[in-house]
Design a protein around this motif. Structure first.
Motif, PDB file in Angstrom:
ATOM      1  N   LEU A  60       7.679 -16.967  -3.748  1.00 52.80           N
ATOM      2  CA  LEU A  60       7.479 -18.268  -5.377  1.00 52.80           C
ATOM      3  C   LEU A  60       5.845 -18.359  -5.602  1.00 52.80           C
ATOM      4  N   PHE A  61       4.545 -17.702  -5.278  1.00 53.63           N
ATOM      5  CA  PHE A  61       3.554 -17.416  -6.307  1.00 53.63           C
ATOM      6  C   PHE A  61       3.308 -16.834  -7.039  1.00 53.63           C
ATOM      7  N   ARG A  62       4.360 -15.477  -6.878  1.00 52.12           N
ATOM      8  CA  ARG A  62       4.430 -14.427  -8.028  1.00 52.12           C
ATOM      9  C   ARG A  62       3.317 -13.870  -7.820  1.00 52.12           C
ATOM     10  N   PRO A  63       3.195 -13.233  -7.589  1.00 56.69           N
ATOM     11  CA  PRO A  63       1.564 -12.662  -7.869  1.00 56.69           C
ATOM     12  C   PRO A  63       1.922 -11.749  -9.136  1.00 56.69           C
ATOM     13  N   TYR A  64       2.804 -10.680  -9.588  1.00 48.32           N
ATOM     14  CA  TYR A  64       2.545  -9.595 -10.870  1.00 48.32           C
ATOM     15  C   TYR A  64       2.709 -11.262 -11.988  1.00 48.32           C
ATOM     16  N   GLN A  65       3.118 -12.447 -11.753  1.00 54.05           N
ATOM     17  CA  GLN A  65       2.733 -12.680 -12.729  1.00 54.05           C
ATOM     18  C   GLN A  65       1.378 -13.656 -12.990  1.00 54.05           C
ATOM     19  N   GLN A  66       0.665 -14.386 -11.981  1.00 56.13           N
ATOM     20  CA  GLN A  66      -0.286 -14.193 -12.074  1.00 56.13           C
ATOM     21  C   GLN A  66      -1.581 -12.951 -12.713  1.00 56.13           C
ATOM     22  N   LEU A  74      -0.220  -0.624 -10.837  1.00 62.94           N
ATOM     23  CA  LEU A  74       0.572  -0.682  -9.168  1.00 62.94           C
ATOM     24  C   LEU A  74       2.221   0.197  -9.221  1.00 62.94           C
ATOM     25  N   ASP A  75       2.738   0.306 -10.812  1.00 61.58           N
ATOM     26  CA  ASP A  75       3.287   1.147  -9.985  1.00 61.58           C
ATOM     27  C   ASP A  75       3.937   2.504 -10.045  1.00 61.58           C
ATOM     28  N   TYR A  76       2.636   2.507 -10.248  1.00 61.58           N
ATOM     29  CA  TYR A  76       2.375   4.155 -10.363  1.00 61.58           C
ATOM     30  C   TYR A  76       1.199   4.515  -8.859  1.00 61.58           C
ATOM     31  N   TYR A  77       1.084   3.453  -8.380  1.00 64.95           N
ATOM     32  CA  TYR A  77       0.025   4.256  -7.406  1.00 64.95           C
ATOM     33  C   TYR A  77       1.411   3.573  -5.990  1.00 64.95           C
ATOM     34  N   SER A 187      -2.484   3.314   2.277  1.00 66.16           N
ATOM     35  CA  SER A 187      -1.006   2.320   3.103  1.00 66.16           C
ATOM     36  C   SER A 187      -1.449   1.011   3.218  1.00 66.16           C
ATOM     37  N   LEU A 188      -2.718   0.440   3.791  1.00 66.05           N
ATOM     38  CA  LEU A 188      -2.629  -0.432   3.097  1.00 66.05           C
ATOM     39  C   LEU A 188      -2.420  -1.470   1.483  1.00 66.05           C
ATOM     40  N   GLY A 189      -2.641   0.295   0.671  1.00 65.68           N
ATOM     41  CA  GLY A 189      -2.850  -0.370  -0.208  1.00 65.68           C
ATOM     42  C   GLY A 189      -1.436  -0.373  -0.590  1.00 65.68           C
ATOM     43  N   VAL A 190      -0.653   0.731  -0.333  1.00 67.57           N
ATOM     44  CA  VAL A 190       0.858   0.322  -1.134  1.00 67.57           C
ATOM     45  C   VAL A 190       1.830  -0.842  -0.532  1.00 67.57           C
ATOM     46  N   GLY A 191       1.299  -0.989   0.458  1.00 68.89           N
ATOM     47  CA  GLY A 191       2.253  -2.053   1.131  1.00 68.89           C
ATOM     48  C   GLY A 191       1.988  -3.737   0.960  1.00 68.89           C
ATOM     49  N   LEU A 192       0.665  -3.514   0.286  1.00 64.93           N
ATOM     50  CA  LEU A 192      -0.093  -5.074  -0.798  1.00 64.93           C
ATOM     51  C   LEU A 192       0.717  -4.827  -1.671  1.00 64.93           C
ATOM     52  N   THR A 194       3.739  -3.597  -2.873  1.00 70.87           N
ATOM     53  CA  THR A 194       5.499  -3.905  -2.974  1.00 70.87           C
ATOM     54  C   THR A 194       5.559  -6.150  -2.765  1.00 70.87           C
ATOM     55  N   VAL A 195       4.341  -6.032  -2.336  1.00 71.49           N
ATOM     56  CA  VAL A 195       4.006  -7.502  -2.318  1.00 71.49           C
ATOM     57  C   VAL A 195       3.669  -8.125  -3.450  1.00 71.49           C
ATOM     58  N   TYR A 196       3.405  -7.881  -4.454  1.00 67.29           N
ATOM     59  CA  TYR A 196       2.955  -8.057  -5.386  1.00 67.29           C
ATOM     60  C   TYR A 196       4.203  -7.619  -7.280  1.00 67.29           C
ATOM     61  N   ILE A 197       4.500  -6.461  -6.558  1.00 68.86           N
ATOM     62  CA  ILE A 197       5.644  -6.488  -7.428  1.00 68.86           C
ATOM     63  C   ILE A 197       7.482  -7.310  -7.144  1.00 68.86           C
ATOM     64  N   GLY A 198       7.194  -7.288  -6.039  1.00 63.97           N
ATOM     65  CA  GLY A 198       8.001  -8.798  -5.430  1.00 63.97           C
ATOM     66  C   GLY A 198       8.935  -7.678  -4.572  1.00 63.97           C
TER      67      GLY A 198
END
Length: 337
Positions: A60-66, A74-77, A187-192, A194-198
């Motif tokens: 609900l925080f929606r990082p991609y909007q923040q 990050l779409d490429y990463y 691996s840490l960056g890829v996981g985070l 996916t959370v950012y994109i939602g």
């Protein structure tokens, strides 16, 4: 001997002595701790505990909007966690290493790890059937057994395994430390991401990290199988090469040219034909055709006959053969009475 940096790109003359990792006590302890962490996350999600509430708060925080400025990068990463592109890149590198070091172990290890990843992560995904944040139906719900396939995160687990295999196959401690740091960062960056994109819950990413690390820690148990598979593949290759070399190495039977027969010029046409037939096509008296030639000598040339007789014109002053010749009178003598 070359001493420049490009010498490392050449193929090594002999296979190097590679130290295969073993299941030490330290590795077993790490495997046990990671497995406990894995099970704790699954239980927490199944019980809809505080971890599920945290998932909803982050969603609900929606990082991609923040932070919308990071979205394009990050779409490429996040591609660094996709199975297809990462498998091609890492397999190309390990394929070159296999050629350079005269061993199939790097490629077989990568294949084994990806197979374990598909079986373990895929089974949990299909078994729990969790829906992603974009398809959630009830706030505060774990969204389990609803036909989804995002728990654990496949992107995260694949990033851990694919890039971590480079550190696992490193031949020096220094290279292993550097590659371990790089794989952890990716691996840490890829996981985070996916959370950012939602596309994933935070608990999906935590379980993906644990799933990938479990596979890397368990690889030494599969080293004997990898070794036997390599020996079998190499033996099959040698047998195939031996079968290919066998027809090529068999020499063809040489065909000796027959001797040339020179007939003397004093022989006539018929005698020359008989002489050639007697000697046979190979020019030797022992040839099988010589006996047949002697049994049937070649006739000399003569005037061909037709059913009507000879083609030569008849002479008028000659009588045909078989006719009775009239008696000629004897001159100078008288008639006896």
């Amino acid at each position: 001997m070359r001493t420049d940096i490009f010498a490392r790109l050449d193929r090594e003359p002999e296979p190097p002595k590679i130290v295969i990792p073993r299941m030490s006590r330290h590795r077993i302890a790490l495997f046990g701790g990671t497995l406990a962490f894995y099970l704790a996350i699954v239980v927490a999600v199944l019980a809809s505990s505080w971890l599920v509430a945290l998932d909803w708060k982050v969603m609900l925080f929606r990082p991609y909007q923040q932070w919308p400025g990071l979205h394009a990068f990050l779409d490429y990463y996040v591609v660094l966690g996709q199975r297809g592109p990462t498998a091609v890149m890492v397999a190309s590198w390990l394929g070159w290493r296999s050629w350079r070091q005269h061993t199939l172990r790097p490629l077989l290890t990568l294949g084994t790890s990806l197979l374990l990843l598909n079986v373990t992560v895929g089974a949990v995904k299909l078994g729990l059937g969790r829906l992603g944040p974009h398809y959630a139906t009830e706030i505060g719900s774990a969204e389990l057994f609803a036909g989804g396939d995002i728990f654990p995160s496949g992107h995260t687990a694949n990033a851990v395994v694919t890039w971590g295999i480079l550190a696992y196959l490193a031949t020096t401690p220094r290279a292993r430390r550097y590659l371990s740091a790089v794989s952890a960062f990716v691996s840490l960056g890829v996981g985070l991401t996916t959370v950012y994109i939602g596309t994933h819950w935070l608990s999906d990413v935590l379980l993906g990290w644990a799933a990938g690390l479990l596979i890397l820690l368990a690889l030494p148990w599969f080293e004997p199988l990898i070794t036997r598979t390599e020996v079998w593949i190499l033996s099959v290759r040698e047998q195939w090469r031996a079968r290919r070399r066998l027809p090529e190495s068999a020499p063809a039977a040489p065909v000796a040219p027959g001797p040339v027969v020179v007939l003397p010029q004093s022989l006539s046409g018929g005698e020359a034909a008989q002489e050639t037939a007697a000697k046979g096509p190979a020019g030797t008296a022992g040839h099988p055709g010589a006996a047949r030639a002697r049994a049937h000598p070649v006739r000399s040339e003569r005037t061909p006959l037709t059913p009507g007789g000879s083609r030569r014109p008849p002479h008028a002053d000659r009588a045909p053969r078989g006719a009775t010749t009239p008696a000629r009178p004897v001159t100078g003598g008288g008639v006896s009475s």
